[in-house]
Scaffold this active site. Sequence first.
Site, PDB file in Angstrom:
ATOM      1  N   LYS A  28       0.823  -1.201   0.000  1.00 50.28           N
ATOM      2  CA  LYS A  28       0.000   0.000   0.000  1.00 50.28           C
ATOM      3  C   LYS A  28       0.863   1.260   0.000  1.00 50.28           C
ATOM      4  O   LYS A  28       0.528   2.234  -0.653  1.00 50.28           O
ATOM      5  CB  LYS A  28      -0.944  -0.004   1.184  1.00 50.28           C
ATOM      6  CG  LYS A  28      -0.253  -0.083   2.507  1.00 50.28           C
ATOM      7  CD  LYS A  28      -1.176   0.200   3.652  1.00 50.28           C
ATOM      8  CE  LYS A  28      -0.362   0.121   4.924  1.00 50.28           C
ATOM      9  NZ  LYS A  28      -1.108   0.457   6.105  1.00 50.28           N
ATOM     10  N   ASP A 221      -3.477   7.141   6.091  1.00 49.73           N
ATOM     11  CA  ASP A 221      -3.154   5.730   6.201  1.00 49.73           C
ATOM     12  C   ASP A 221      -3.710   5.173   7.519  1.00 49.73           C
ATOM     13  O   ASP A 221      -3.956   5.918   8.462  1.00 49.73           O
ATOM     14  CB  ASP A 221      -1.628   5.568   6.174  1.00 49.73           C
ATOM     15  CG  ASP A 221      -1.242   4.148   5.827  1.00 49.73           C
ATOM     16  OD1 ASP A 221      -2.138   3.350   5.504  1.00 49.73           O
ATOM     17  OD2 ASP A 221      -0.042   3.837   5.863  1.00 49.73           O
ATOM     18  N   ARG A 605       3.655 -10.578  10.363  1.00 54.42           N
ATOM     19  CA  ARG A 605       4.962  -9.906  10.357  1.00 54.42           C
ATOM     20  C   ARG A 605       6.017 -10.812   9.724  1.00 54.42           C
ATOM     21  O   ARG A 605       7.087 -10.363   9.338  1.00 54.42           O
ATOM     22  CB  ARG A 605       5.446  -9.539  11.775  1.00 54.42           C
ATOM     23  CG  ARG A 605       4.646  -8.546  12.582  1.00 54.42           C
ATOM     24  CD  ARG A 605       4.263  -7.341  11.811  1.00 54.42           C
ATOM     25  NE  ARG A 605       2.965  -7.560  11.173  1.00 54.42           N
ATOM     26  CZ  ARG A 605       2.459  -6.798  10.217  1.00 54.42           C
ATOM     27  NH1 ARG A 605       3.121  -5.772   9.776  1.00 54.42           N
ATOM     28  NH2 ARG A 605       1.281  -7.074   9.668  1.00 54.42           N
TER      29      ARG A 605
END
Length: 727
Positions: A28, A221, A605
């Site tokens: 993104k 964001d 992650r």
Amino acid sequence: MQLNPSQEQAKNQINWPILILAWAWSWKTATLTSRIEYMIWTWINPSSILAVTFTNKASKEMKERISKKLNIQYQINQYKNQNLPFVWTFHSLWIFILKNHIEAIDMNKNFVIYDESDKLSIIKSIIKDELWLDEKKYIPRSIASFISNAKNALILAKDYEKYVDSHIKEIVNKVYLSYQNKLLENNALDFDDILVKTLEVLKNDEVLNYYQEKWKYLMIDEYQDTNAPQYEIVKLLASKYRNLAVVWDDSQSIYSWRWADMRNILNFKKDYPDALEIKLEQNYRSTQNIINAANEVISKNTIWIKKTLFTTNSIWESITYIDAPSDRIESQTIAKIIKKSANDLNESYAKNLILYRTNSQSRSIEEALMMEGIPYKVIWWLKFYDRKEIKDLIAYLKVIHNPNDVVSIKRIINTPSRKIWPTTLKKLDDYRDEFWVTYLQIFENISEVDELNSWAQNAIKKFYEILLDLMENSKIKEVSSLLDYIIQKIWYDEYLKDDTTPDEYEARLENIKELQNVLSTYNWLDPRESLSTALDEILLLTDFDKKEENSNNYVTLMTIHTSKWLEYDRVFITWLEEWLFPSFRSMELKDLEEERRLMYVAMTRAKEELYISRAWERFQFWNYVTNPESRFVKEIDTKYIKNYEFEIKNNFFTNSFSIKDHVENPFRVKKSLIENDVDNFEIWDRVSHPKFWFWSIISKSWDLAEIKFQTSGIKKMNIKIAPVKKI
DNA sequence: GCGGGCGTCCTTTTT
DNA sequence: GGACGCCCGC
């Protein structure tokens, strides 16, 4: 990088409100950066573009990408450069607006920001010295959280009275009013005020118009983490040109306890019914196995937007489950795995990330890493700023910058010791209240304060002279040499030496050196400006921000919350036990689902290898306890998991604790057989509970009581049978 | 008034 | 097990 079709679509839609759903690692940031680049390519003025992120880290990353793409360089005070897009964190953006326009709400732009402990010390003094209440019954932290709640619900102090419906709120009302007055007198804001006051400032049409014209293209964001004031501010800023793009992921919403409100997404759709919705679903990071397992966990939530997160990475490395007999073996195993791959593959320690639910859980792991001689670094938010020596010196800087800052004056007036004792301060306060003057005015005319003997007057006079001298020097010295000057002027070095052991002294000097480094990056600004800019940013600065990514050879340890935004090749998620993760405070459905999202964040992650671990027995709360396996482990299909094979099975219990040390988990005490005498309990009594710790009763009707935990929610319990004890 | 010693209260998560 | 507050002895 080649954009995929949805990314391409997000990039090209620049004159319309858009809502971008971006799952983990869907590039993104890269998409947003391309969008900015594209805007500039269509001759949109770069400085009319504003991109807002939550963390310094994210904003830094975005700035770096933009710098690269546009071949330009960001500097510390980016607002000076007219040709760059603005990239900011929420908090620094609000501070920027306040610095420029806080006069619109009659405050002085030299305001300082109070951190949590400053805030508590004010609230404490109100409770004790102003309202004459017992701080054990009216716990400052609890009152502070009521006030914070109110602010985030946009209830101002003057309006709070309308919401008073209980005894405690009556007190909160009084404290809240007095607290806001004190902040105003000190020309200070707390963290919540940064939002509330920005909103207030923007309610001024002229100011609003200025910013609407300044930033015509807005990008936000992590929109799922915005709270009510943030939502309102963004709405105002975007209302004129409607060029607002927000990026969000419902699965990564982990800040509802900080009033982040996912309903803001619904509000967004209401505000912009014509908004274009785009989904970024391809994950460019993790292996398919990790993604499948993470999707499986998150799908157990009832509130969940169906995901079709996918990846083209085809490696199917299993998730490894370390089902350890004891916490010691859990940590040792992790250390061994890290050591082994570092030795065998000659890889950097920096590939490894160890995650846990709460900060205090790092210790056992640290010990094992230390034993194996593995370099590591624990990331603690705001730890740097919390250190005494840093706080002392920054307090000096704060007072130089804003002499109305009473909290900081009180901190430094007797540090190092000038023999100005609390009784003296009390007299000063009384004098101040009586004659409506500032501390500085009192200092100037100290000889008129008859309440003080000449010795005390003299001590204060000396302190005042130091202060004046420092203020004078701040006009000409760059900020890092100002710090040098302060240290020398107040004999701080000698003070530290006397006050601490040699080891500690060394550590503190190190920290001061670090502060010097941070400050010296502001040196190129003119003196006053560098002081003010540095003060704002230091408060928002954390250990985490100083960490240079992967540049050093060490293992990183942090909480899952902190890890959002980061990616590591090998990730360990530890302490996967019921009551710990999910936390025993989050056993209600709504909270549980947030814990599950937290698990999702933790799992995603990992790029290549994911390890999950739990221990059958661990030393916790000064006892050995056994917790059941976390439900999150059970929620992963066994086909994705392989069990870690321990090498020396027989050695488990020689390394572990002897059985006799073992006690029943305090969290799982069965319902008490003893019936409590209901009449023994009164409102405001403090009670203990084996599962929920310490509570106080806030209402009671016969045997049914509402009991409030100090910082979190209210529980209804039947006193007669609940395992509560009066304390 | 200061400092050491002792008792009390804790531990979510952070901008 | 550690931080912090309070009390009491100098």
